[in-house]
Design a protein around this motif. Structure first.
Motif, PDB file in Angstrom:
ATOM      1  N   ASN A   1     -12.424 -30.930  21.061  1.00 11.07           N
ATOM      2  CA  ASN A   1     -13.829 -30.874  20.536  1.00 11.07           C
ATOM      3  C   ASN A   1     -14.376 -29.362  20.056  1.00 11.07           C
ATOM      4  O   ASN A   1     -15.524 -29.896  19.529  1.00 11.07           O
ATOM      5  CB  ASN A   1     -14.198 -30.209  22.091  1.00 11.07           C
ATOM      6  N   VAL A   2     -14.049 -28.676  19.715  1.00 14.26           N
ATOM      7  CA  VAL A   2     -14.307 -27.554  18.433  1.00 14.26           C
ATOM      8  C   VAL A   2     -14.132 -28.075  17.562  1.00 14.26           C
ATOM      9  O   VAL A   2     -15.101 -27.913  16.424  1.00 14.26           O
ATOM     10  CB  VAL A   2     -13.626 -26.030  19.199  1.00 14.26           C
ATOM     11  N   LEU A   3     -12.877 -28.978  16.856  1.00 11.87           N
ATOM     12  CA  LEU A   3     -12.691 -28.960  15.731  1.00 11.87           C
ATOM     13  C   LEU A   3     -13.569 -30.079  15.458  1.00 11.87           C
ATOM     14  O   LEU A   3     -13.564 -30.087  14.099  1.00 11.87           O
ATOM     15  CB  LEU A   3     -11.101 -30.302  16.069  1.00 11.87           C
ATOM     16  N   PHE A   4     -13.926 -31.214  16.235  1.00 13.65           N
ATOM     17  CA  PHE A   4     -14.794 -32.302  16.210  1.00 13.65           C
ATOM     18  C   PHE A   4     -16.141 -31.872  15.326  1.00 13.65           C
ATOM     19  O   PHE A   4     -16.838 -32.553  14.390  1.00 13.65           O
ATOM     20  CB  PHE A   4     -14.120 -33.238  17.466  1.00 13.65           C
ATOM     21  N   GLY A   5     -16.529 -31.221  16.518  1.00 15.54           N
ATOM     22  CA  GLY A   5     -18.328 -30.344  16.077  1.00 15.54           C
ATOM     23  C   GLY A   5     -18.165 -29.782  14.668  1.00 15.54           C
ATOM     24  O   GLY A   5     -19.022 -29.700  13.765  1.00 15.54           O
ATOM     25  N   LYS A   6     -16.674 -29.434  14.823  1.00 16.08           N
ATOM     26  CA  LYS A   6     -17.189 -28.407  12.976  1.00 16.08           C
ATOM     27  C   LYS A   6     -16.580 -28.874  12.006  1.00 16.08           C
ATOM     28  O   LYS A   6     -16.908 -29.336  10.745  1.00 16.08           O
ATOM     29  CB  LYS A   6     -15.930 -27.319  13.051  1.00 16.08           C
ATOM     30  N   LEU A   7     -16.045 -30.969  12.265  1.00 12.76           N
ATOM     31  CA  LEU A   7     -15.158 -31.488  10.821  1.00 12.76           C
ATOM     32  C   LEU A   7     -16.899 -32.645  11.253  1.00 12.76           C
ATOM     33  O   LEU A   7     -17.191 -32.212  10.053  1.00 12.76           O
ATOM     34  CB  LEU A   7     -14.284 -32.213  11.135  1.00 12.76           C
ATOM     35  N   LYS A   8     -17.442 -32.485  11.895  1.00  6.89           N
ATOM     36  CA  LYS A   8     -18.036 -33.862  11.225  1.00  6.89           C
ATOM     37  C   LYS A   8     -19.753 -32.703  10.804  1.00  6.89           C
ATOM     38  O   LYS A   8     -20.434 -33.102   9.855  1.00  6.89           O
ATOM     39  CB  LYS A   8     -19.171 -34.347  12.346  1.00  6.89           C
ATOM     40  N   ALA A   9     -19.485 -31.262  11.412  1.00  4.56           N
ATOM     41  CA  ALA A   9     -20.820 -30.707  10.257  1.00  4.56           C
ATOM     42  C   ALA A   9     -20.485 -30.142   9.138  1.00  4.56           C
ATOM     43  O   ALA A   9     -20.947 -30.475   8.261  1.00  4.56           O
ATOM     44  CB  ALA A   9     -20.827 -29.584  11.444  1.00  4.56           C
ATOM     45  N   LEU A  10     -19.561 -30.053   8.824  1.00  5.15           N
ATOM     46  CA  LEU A  10     -18.209 -29.988   7.181  1.00  5.15           C
ATOM     47  C   LEU A  10     -18.601 -31.615   6.615  1.00  5.15           C
ATOM     48  O   LEU A  10     -19.186 -31.248   5.474  1.00  5.15           O
ATOM     49  CB  LEU A  10     -16.800 -29.607   7.671  1.00  5.15           C
ATOM     50  N   GLN A  11     -18.667 -32.222   7.262  1.00  7.69           N
ATOM     51  CA  GLN A  11     -18.246 -33.428   6.734  1.00  7.69           C
ATOM     52  C   GLN A  11     -19.787 -34.256   5.931  1.00  7.69           C
ATOM     53  O   GLN A  11     -19.867 -34.510   4.639  1.00  7.69           O
ATOM     54  CB  GLN A  11     -17.815 -34.863   7.664  1.00  7.69           C
ATOM     55  N   LEU A  12     -21.193 -34.026   7.150  1.00  2.00           N
ATOM     56  CA  LEU A  12     -22.279 -34.131   6.709  1.00  2.00           C
ATOM     57  C   LEU A  12     -22.375 -33.121   5.796  1.00  2.00           C
ATOM     58  O   LEU A  12     -23.033 -33.796   4.799  1.00  2.00           O
ATOM     59  CB  LEU A  12     -22.836 -33.381   8.147  1.00  2.00           C
ATOM     60  N   VAL A  13     -21.929 -31.953   5.267  1.00  5.51           N
ATOM     61  CA  VAL A  13     -22.429 -30.186   4.156  1.00  5.51           C
ATOM     62  C   VAL A  13     -21.911 -31.661   3.059  1.00  5.51           C
ATOM     63  O   VAL A  13     -22.708 -31.732   1.755  1.00  5.51           O
ATOM     64  CB  VAL A  13     -22.092 -29.245   4.248  1.00  5.51           C
ATOM     65  N   LEU A  14     -20.538 -32.361   3.082  1.00  3.05           N
ATOM     66  CA  LEU A  14     -19.888 -32.777   1.645  1.00  3.05           C
ATOM     67  C   LEU A  14     -20.509 -33.972   1.636  1.00  3.05           C
ATOM     68  O   LEU A  14     -20.836 -33.744   0.485  1.00  3.05           O
ATOM     69  CB  LEU A  14     -18.438 -33.080   2.442  1.00  3.05           C
ATOM     70  N   GLN A  15     -21.162 -34.829   2.573  1.00  7.10           N
ATOM     71  CA  GLN A  15     -21.726 -35.987   2.312  1.00  7.10           C
ATOM     72  C   GLN A  15     -22.834 -36.110   1.340  1.00  7.10           C
ATOM     73  O   GLN A  15     -23.016 -36.322   0.548  1.00  7.10           O
ATOM     74  CB  GLN A  15     -22.332 -36.887   3.665  1.00  7.10           C
ATOM     75  N   THR A  16     -23.726 -35.081   1.876  1.00  4.93           N
ATOM     76  CA  THR A  16     -24.589 -34.602   1.015  1.00  4.93           C
ATOM     77  C   THR A  16     -24.542 -34.083  -0.338  1.00  4.93           C
ATOM     78  O   THR A  16     -24.651 -34.042  -1.302  1.00  4.93           O
ATOM     79  CB  THR A  16     -25.659 -33.660   1.879  1.00  4.93           C
ATOM     80  N   GLN A  17     -23.670 -33.014  -0.709  1.00  2.00           N
ATOM     81  CA  GLN A  17     -23.525 -32.588  -1.287  1.00  2.00           C
ATOM     82  C   GLN A  17     -22.731 -33.180  -2.915  1.00  2.00           C
ATOM     83  O   GLN A  17     -22.828 -33.237  -4.014  1.00  2.00           O
ATOM     84  CB  GLN A  17     -22.230 -30.661  -1.794  1.00  2.00           C
ATOM     85  N   HIS A  18     -21.476 -34.423  -2.347  1.00  2.00           N
ATOM     86  CA  HIS A  18     -20.558 -34.357  -2.876  1.00  2.00           C
ATOM     87  C   HIS A  18     -21.092 -36.017  -3.085  1.00  2.00           C
ATOM     88  O   HIS A  18     -19.942 -36.795  -4.318  1.00  2.00           O
ATOM     89  CB  HIS A  18     -19.384 -33.992  -2.463  1.00  2.00           C
ATOM     90  N   GLY A  19     -22.049 -37.177  -2.533  1.00  2.00           N
ATOM     91  CA  GLY A  19     -22.102 -38.343  -2.532  1.00  2.00           C
ATOM     92  C   GLY A  19     -20.974 -39.363  -1.704  1.00  2.00           C
ATOM     93  O   GLY A  19     -20.778 -40.154  -1.488  1.00  2.00           O
ATOM     94  N   VAL A  20     -20.070 -38.670  -0.978  1.00  2.00           N
ATOM     95  CA  VAL A  20     -19.195 -38.947  -0.267  1.00  2.00           C
ATOM     96  C   VAL A  20     -19.420 -39.568   0.860  1.00  2.00           C
ATOM     97  O   VAL A  20     -20.004 -39.769   1.784  1.00  2.00           O
ATOM     98  CB  VAL A  20     -17.724 -38.265   0.309  1.00  2.00           C
ATOM     99  N   ASN A  21     -18.998 -40.667   1.294  1.00  4.15           N
ATOM    100  CA  ASN A  21     -18.660 -41.402   2.752  1.00  4.15           C
ATOM    101  C   ASN A  21     -17.458 -40.827   3.696  1.00  4.15           C
ATOM    102  O   ASN A  21     -16.750 -41.457   3.115  1.00  4.15           O
ATOM    103  CB  ASN A  21     -18.837 -43.514   2.319  1.00  4.15           C
ATOM    104  N   PRO A  22     -17.646 -40.077   4.576  1.00  2.89           N
ATOM    105  CA  PRO A  22     -16.822 -39.335   5.455  1.00  2.89           C
ATOM    106  C   PRO A  22     -16.205 -40.249   6.736  1.00  2.89           C
ATOM    107  O   PRO A  22     -17.228 -41.072   7.081  1.00  2.89           O
ATOM    108  CB  PRO A  22     -17.076 -37.756   5.882  1.00  2.89           C
ATOM    109  N   GLY A  23     -15.304 -40.381   7.091  1.00  3.09           N
ATOM    110  CA  GLY A  23     -14.908 -40.712   8.348  1.00  3.09           C
ATOM    111  C   GLY A  23     -14.042 -40.077   9.449  1.00  3.09           C
ATOM    112  O   GLY A  23     -13.219 -38.591   7.823  1.00  3.09           O
ATOM    113  N   LEU A  24     -14.114 -39.807  10.434  1.00  2.00           N
ATOM    114  CA  LEU A  24     -12.599 -39.521  10.944  1.00  2.00           C
ATOM    115  C   LEU A  24     -12.383 -40.499  11.813  1.00  2.00           C
ATOM    116  O   LEU A  24     -13.162 -40.916  13.013  1.00  2.00           O
ATOM    117  CB  LEU A  24     -13.714 -37.557  11.546  1.00  2.00           C
ATOM    118  N   LYS A  25     -10.717 -40.365  12.183  1.00  2.00           N
ATOM    119  CA  LYS A  25      -9.887 -40.916  13.259  1.00  2.00           C
ATOM    120  C   LYS A  25      -9.165 -40.435  14.061  1.00  2.00           C
ATOM    121  O   LYS A  25      -8.500 -39.433  13.537  1.00  2.00           O
ATOM    122  CB  LYS A  25      -9.343 -42.228  12.550  1.00  2.00           C
ATOM    123  N   ARG A  26      -8.869 -40.939  14.434  1.00  2.00           N
ATOM    124  CA  ARG A  26      -7.608 -39.953  15.755  1.00  2.00           C
ATOM    125  C   ARG A  26      -6.541 -41.721  16.102  1.00  2.00           C
ATOM    126  O   ARG A  26      -7.149 -42.526  16.858  1.00  2.00           O
ATOM    127  CB  ARG A  26      -7.725 -40.087  17.002  1.00  2.00           C
TER     128      ARG A  26
END
Length: 99
Positions: free
Chosen positions: A15-40
């Protein structure tokens, strides 16, 4: 160019990792124009989950810079404390159709 990054996670950190990664990916998407995803993976193995981060549509000449930005963001968020072992990074590119 797309990046696929996989690693293992203890369920109690999920749960902690999920929250941190989703926030991090949103920033990276905004700054670098990437399309992020997260799977398990659906099942645990040896008491660990396998997770995969995906970053799609990197310009081939920007992949190295993006990986450096990603590494800095991961360190700042202390993601390494929430995973087991190494992060395995794979790069893939689209296959061009033959003319």
């Amino acid at each position: 160019m797309d990046l696929y990054i996989y690693y293992r996670v203890r369920p109690q950190h999920a749960n902690v990792l999920f929250g941190k990664l989703k926030a991090l990916q949103l920033v990276l998407q905004t700054q670098h124009g990437v399309n992020p995803g997260l799977k398990r993976r659906p099942a645990e193995k040896d008491g660990l989950q396998t997770w995969m981060e995906i970053y799609e549509h990197l310009a081939p000449d920007a992949a190295d810079d993006f990986q450096q930005a990603l590494a800095s963001a991961l360190a700042a968020a202390d993601i390494g404390a929430l995973i087991e072992g190494e992060r395995h990074v794979e790069r893939f590119e689209d296959v061009a159709a033959c003319a």
